[in-house]
Write a protein that holds these residues in place. Structure first.
Motif, PDB file in Angstrom:
ATOM      1  N   PRO A  26       2.688  15.118 -10.966  1.00 16.05           N
ATOM      2  CA  PRO A  26       2.520  16.542 -11.287  1.00 16.05           C
ATOM      3  C   PRO A  26       2.461  16.811 -12.785  1.00 16.05           C
ATOM      4  O   PRO A  26       1.778  17.742 -13.223  1.00 16.05           O
ATOM      5  CB  PRO A  26       3.745  17.205 -10.645  1.00 16.05           C
ATOM      6  N   ALA A  27       3.152  15.991 -13.587  1.00 10.01           N
ATOM      7  CA  ALA A  27       3.105  16.178 -15.039  1.00 10.01           C
ATOM      8  C   ALA A  27       1.703  15.902 -15.571  1.00 10.01           C
ATOM      9  O   ALA A  27       1.168  16.652 -16.400  1.00 10.01           O
ATOM     10  CB  ALA A  27       4.122  15.266 -15.720  1.00 10.01           C
ATOM     11  N   PHE A  74      13.579  11.193 -16.133  1.00 11.62           N
ATOM     12  CA  PHE A  74      12.543  12.218 -16.178  1.00 11.62           C
ATOM     13  C   PHE A  74      13.085  13.596 -16.543  1.00 11.62           C
ATOM     14  O   PHE A  74      12.310  14.531 -16.752  1.00 11.62           O
ATOM     15  CB  PHE A  74      11.814  12.284 -14.836  1.00 11.62           C
ATOM     16  N   GLY A  75      14.402  13.745 -16.609  1.00  8.64           N
ATOM     17  CA  GLY A  75      14.980  15.024 -16.998  1.00  8.64           C
ATOM     18  C   GLY A  75      14.787  16.116 -15.971  1.00  8.64           C
ATOM     19  O   GLY A  75      14.691  17.298 -16.316  1.00  8.64           O
ATOM     20  N   GLU A  76      14.737  15.748 -14.708  1.00  9.22           N
ATOM     21  CA  GLU A  76      14.530  16.722 -13.627  1.00  9.22           C
ATOM     22  C   GLU A  76      15.304  16.267 -12.398  1.00  9.22           C
ATOM     23  O   GLU A  76      15.278  15.086 -12.045  1.00  9.22           O
ATOM     24  CB  GLU A  76      13.041  16.823 -13.291  1.00  9.22           C
ATOM     25  N   ASN A  77      16.000  17.195 -11.759  1.00  5.93           N
ATOM     26  CA  ASN A  77      16.746  16.866 -10.546  1.00  5.93           C
ATOM     27  C   ASN A  77      15.907  17.125  -9.304  1.00  5.93           C
ATOM     28  O   ASN A  77      15.083  18.038  -9.276  1.00  5.93           O
ATOM     29  CB  ASN A  77      18.025  17.699 -10.457  1.00  5.93           C
ATOM     30  N   ILE A 102      -2.000  18.819 -16.885  1.00  8.05           N
ATOM     31  CA  ILE A 102      -2.715  18.858 -18.164  1.00  8.05           C
ATOM     32  C   ILE A 102      -4.106  18.241 -18.086  1.00  8.05           C
ATOM     33  O   ILE A 102      -4.777  18.100 -19.107  1.00  8.05           O
ATOM     34  CB  ILE A 102      -1.909  18.141 -19.270  1.00  8.05           C
ATOM     35  N   THR A 103      -4.554  17.880 -16.894  1.00  9.96           N
ATOM     36  CA  THR A 103      -5.830  17.169 -16.789  1.00  9.96           C
ATOM     37  C   THR A 103      -7.014  17.991 -17.294  1.00  9.96           C
ATOM     38  O   THR A 103      -7.960  17.441 -17.859  1.00  9.96           O
ATOM     39  CB  THR A 103      -6.098  16.749 -15.337  1.00  9.96           C
ATOM     40  N   THR A 104      -6.985  19.301 -17.118  1.00  8.99           N
ATOM     41  CA  THR A 104      -8.136  20.122 -17.510  1.00  8.99           C
ATOM     42  C   THR A 104      -8.306  20.197 -19.023  1.00  8.99           C
ATOM     43  O   THR A 104      -9.377  20.550 -19.506  1.00  8.99           O
ATOM     44  CB  THR A 104      -7.995  21.551 -16.954  1.00  8.99           C
ATOM     45  N   THR A 108      -7.338   7.252 -18.879  1.00  7.63           N
ATOM     46  CA  THR A 108      -6.179   6.445 -19.264  1.00  7.63           C
ATOM     47  C   THR A 108      -4.907   6.975 -18.624  1.00  7.63           C
ATOM     48  O   THR A 108      -4.103   6.216 -18.071  1.00  7.63           O
ATOM     49  CB  THR A 108      -6.015   6.449 -20.796  1.00  7.63           C
ATOM     50  N   LEU A 109      -4.719   8.295 -18.670  1.00  5.83           N
ATOM     51  CA  LEU A 109      -3.510   8.887 -18.101  1.00  5.83           C
ATOM     52  C   LEU A 109      -3.469   8.744 -16.588  1.00  5.83           C
ATOM     53  O   LEU A 109      -2.416   8.470 -16.012  1.00  5.83           O
ATOM     54  CB  LEU A 109      -3.410  10.363 -18.488  1.00  5.83           C
ATOM     55  N   LEU A 110      -4.613   8.916 -15.932  1.00  8.23           N
ATOM     56  CA  LEU A 110      -4.635   8.775 -14.480  1.00  8.23           C
ATOM     57  C   LEU A 110      -4.329   7.342 -14.073  1.00  8.23           C
ATOM     58  O   LEU A 110      -3.662   7.096 -13.068  1.00  8.23           O
ATOM     59  CB  LEU A 110      -5.990   9.218 -13.921  1.00  8.23           C
ATOM     60  N   PHE A 111      -4.807   6.385 -14.869  1.00  5.78           N
ATOM     61  CA  PHE A 111      -4.475   4.989 -14.578  1.00  5.78           C
ATOM     62  C   PHE A 111      -2.971   4.769 -14.688  1.00  5.78           C
ATOM     63  O   PHE A 111      -2.348   4.150 -13.835  1.00  5.78           O
ATOM     64  CB  PHE A 111      -5.211   4.055 -15.538  1.00  5.78           C
ATOM     65  N   ARG A 112      -2.374   5.304 -15.759  1.00  4.07           N
ATOM     66  CA  ARG A 112      -0.932   5.142 -15.935  1.00  4.07           C
ATOM     67  C   ARG A 112      -0.165   5.893 -14.860  1.00  4.07           C
ATOM     68  O   ARG A 112       0.865   5.434 -14.379  1.00  4.07           O
ATOM     69  CB  ARG A 112      -0.523   5.639 -17.320  1.00  4.07           C
ATOM     70  N   ARG A 113      -0.676   7.073 -14.475  1.00  6.27           N
ATOM     71  CA  ARG A 113      -0.016   7.837 -13.427  1.00  6.27           C
ATOM     72  C   ARG A 113       0.007   7.050 -12.134  1.00  6.27           C
ATOM     73  O   ARG A 113       1.021   6.956 -11.449  1.00  6.27           O
ATOM     74  CB  ARG A 113      -0.740   9.167 -13.199  1.00  6.27           C
TER      75      ARG A 113
END
Length: 213
Positions: free
Chosen positions: A164-165, A97-100, A169-171, A180-185
């Motif tokens: 959080p990612a 994810f590129g985040e510590n 951007i949901t709005t 679709t994104l919420l399902f994947r999330r």
């Protein structure tokens, strides 16, 4: 946590993470919970936290805990023996994810059967990531957890980065794309890179790894 749709089971450990591990009083505010559960009332949560602390005091919780310390320690030892590879997950998640994260927690639930879920905090020290596992079986008087615990934890840990990612951007998304994104999330991601290990500590029925940021 209890509303017209019933009791949200994952809200219970989320609530508990906001309490002091010493006396079970409120240790942090509820703002992060209320963002995702707007039906919650901060005053009611305060009352509930006070009631939990009072109950722990009146029932002498620490005496009970110390009398059963062997049981908790055996549970942790059994998990570490059967799932020693979980300590390798932290670097894998961070690289993917590129985040510590500042700290990683594996919370072994003793009162939930089979339900696994996740939680995270963003604070001054950085991100605290939690993977919460439910018991899948009990034998020899010791709770045991899914044989694929590493896969389940990879999934649950991923929520702390994916959610959080997506939420940020949901709005700006159309209803179809958002669904679709919420399902994947909610389905999580499954990183596959090879990580390095982290140090592991255990206390109060919880094991955790800490990595530097």
């Amino acid at each position: 946590m209890i509303h017209e749709q019933g009791l949200a089971y994952d809200a219970i450990p989320e609530f508990a993470l906001h309490l002091s591990p010493r006396n079970f009083s409120k240790a942090m505010n509820w703002s992060d919970m209320i963002v995702y559960r707007p039906y919650l009332n901060a005053s009611k949560l305060d009352e509930f936290a006070s009631a939990v602390a009072e109950f722990a005091n009146k029932t002498d919780f620490w005496r009970f805990y110390n009398e059963h310390r062997g049981f908790y320690e055996n549970t942790l030892k059994s998990f570490a023996r059967e799932h020693g590879d979980v300590v390798n997950l932290t670097r894998m998640e961070e690289e993917f994810f590129g985040e510590n994260a500042s700290a990683w927690f594996i919370d072994l639930q003793l009162v939930f059967a089979r339900d696994d879920f996740a939680y995270y905090f963003d604070n001054e020290s950085g991100k605290y990531v939690y993977g919460i596992l439910g018991v899948t079986s009990v034998y020899n008087r010791t709770p045991h957890y899914n044989v694929e615990a590493s896969d389940f934890l990879a999934h649950e840990f991923a929520h702390s980065f994916v959610n959080p990612a997506v939420d940020s951007i949901t709005t700006s998304l159309s209803p179809t794309r958002l669904s679709t994104l919420l399902f994947r999330r909610n389905s999580g991601l499954w990183p596959t890179r090879t990580p390095r290990s982290c140090s592991t500590r255990r206390s109060l029925g919880r094991s955790w790894c800490t990595t530097s940021t």
